[in-house]
Design an enzyme around this catalytic site. Structure first.
Site, short mmCIF file in Angstrom:
data_model
loop_
_atom_site.label_atom_id
_atom_site.label_comp_id
_atom_site.label_asym_id
_atom_site.label_seq_id
_atom_site.Cartn_x
_atom_site.Cartn_y
_atom_site.Cartn_z
N HIS A 1 4.20 0.14 2.10
CA HIS A 1 3.71 0.77 3.34
C HIS A 1 3.84 2.29 3.25
O HIS A 1 2.90 3.03 3.55
CB HIS A 1 4.52 0.27 4.54
CG HIS A 1 4.21 -1.12 4.98
ND1 HIS A 1 2.93 -1.57 5.20
CD2 HIS A 1 5.04 -2.16 5.30
CE1 HIS A 1 2.96 -2.83 5.60
NE2 HIS A 1 4.23 -3.20 5.67
N HIS B 1 8.29 -4.15 -0.23
CA HIS B 1 7.33 -4.32 0.89
C HIS B 1 7.24 -3.04 1.70
O HIS B 1 6.14 -2.52 1.97
CB HIS B 1 7.80 -5.49 1.76
CG HIS B 1 6.99 -5.74 2.98
ND1 HIS B 1 6.25 -6.89 3.17
CD2 HIS B 1 6.79 -4.99 4.10
CE1 HIS B 1 5.64 -6.84 4.34
NE2 HIS B 1 5.96 -5.69 4.94
N GLU B 2 8.40 -2.51 2.09
CA GLU B 2 8.41 -1.30 2.91
C GLU B 2 7.98 -0.07 2.10
O GLU B 2 7.32 0.83 2.63
CB GLU B 2 9.81 -1.07 3.51
CG GLU B 2 10.34 -2.22 4.34
CD GLU B 2 9.44 -2.60 5.50
OE1 GLU B 2 8.56 -1.79 5.87
OE2 GLU B 2 9.60 -3.70 6.04
#
Length: 266
Positions: free
Chosen positions: A62, A58-59
């Protein structure tokens, strides 16, 4: 420094992340084969490790999108290595999400990579950077539920099926919560570039408390029911029933008394 001139070590996958992947693989194998005498322990380790993997991805989503949108400082911060230790707020992104999974079976959205937004031009790019994180949870949920919606469960052991169902539930809850247009969450980050400067200035002080506000609302029985009804509806559309998610959570909490109904269903 351009994207192509980033040092190789800034792109190299961290041994920490590889170790978490190894734990996921080994405990997934133990869950599938029934190797462990206490299947709940194997399920607990498998789901927790896989959940941390999804948080890292997820990170990373980003960070990678920010890198290609103009923020080349991302690489030097170590975000491209998938190392959770490098995150700006490891407590918010790794520790608290794991604690909430253990306590309540909710996929807590994190927010850990520090992006220098001033380096990025274009509102669509800013929106995309915020959106790719929860979209990663969506893809992870689709992967976990693939055996269900592809009707490919023949030969899949019950414990592994239950573990996948519970892991999918965590991914769906994380995606829904992250997409809420609440300050501090990715959903707000998607719409923020399209708001006026005055509105953004007024909302900014509330960003640190947005997640707390959402969880306070979830304590209200009526809103909690609506939220989990939505989660159940999405999982049902993906072929995952209430029995699978319930028994998955029951196995995950191995320290509690095992439900007889789930034991019979295995």
């Amino acid at each position: 420094m351009t994207v192509t001139s980033i040092r190789p070590r800034d792109r190299r996958v961290s041994p920490v992340f590889l170790g978490i992947l190894a734990v996921t693989a080994v405990t997934g194998w133990a869950t599938w084969t029934g190797f462990a005498e206490q299947p709940g322990i194997a399920v607990f380790l498998f789901v927790t490790a896989a959940w941390i993997v999804s948080l890292c991805l997820h990170e990373y989503a980003h960070a990678r999108t920010a890198l290609h949108s103009g923020d080349i400082s991302i690489a030097a911060k170590g975000y491209l290595t998938l190392n959770p230790v490098k995150y700006t707020h490891a407590l918010l992104s790794i520790v608290l999400p794991v604690v909430f999974v253990i306590m309540g079976g909710i996929g807590l959205p994190g927010g850990a990579v520090f992006i220098e937004r001033g380096r990025i031009r274009g509102r669509w790019r800013h929106s995309l950077i915020s959106a790719v994180g929860p979209l990663t949870n969506v893809l992870f949920a689709l992967a976990c539920t693939a055996p269900f919606w592809l009707d490919a469960l023949d030969g899949v052991p019950a414990d592994f099926r239950f573990a996948l169902a519970f892991l999918a539930l965590l991914q769906v809850t994380a995606a829904i919560l992250n997409f809420l247009p609440v300050p501090g969450l990715d959903g707000y980050g998607v719409i923020e570039p399209w708001l006026s400067h005055g509105v953004r200035r007024q909302v900014e002080p509330f960003a640190p408390f947005g997640l707390l506000f959402v969880f306070a609302l979830l304590w209200l029985p009526a809103l909690n029911g609506v939220f989990f009804d939505a989660v159940d509806a999405i999982l049902s559309a993906l072929g995952v029933g209430d029995l699978e998610t319930y028994c998955g959570q029951n196995l995950y909490r191995f320290w509690q008394e095992t439900n007889t109904f789930c034991s019979v269903s295995r």
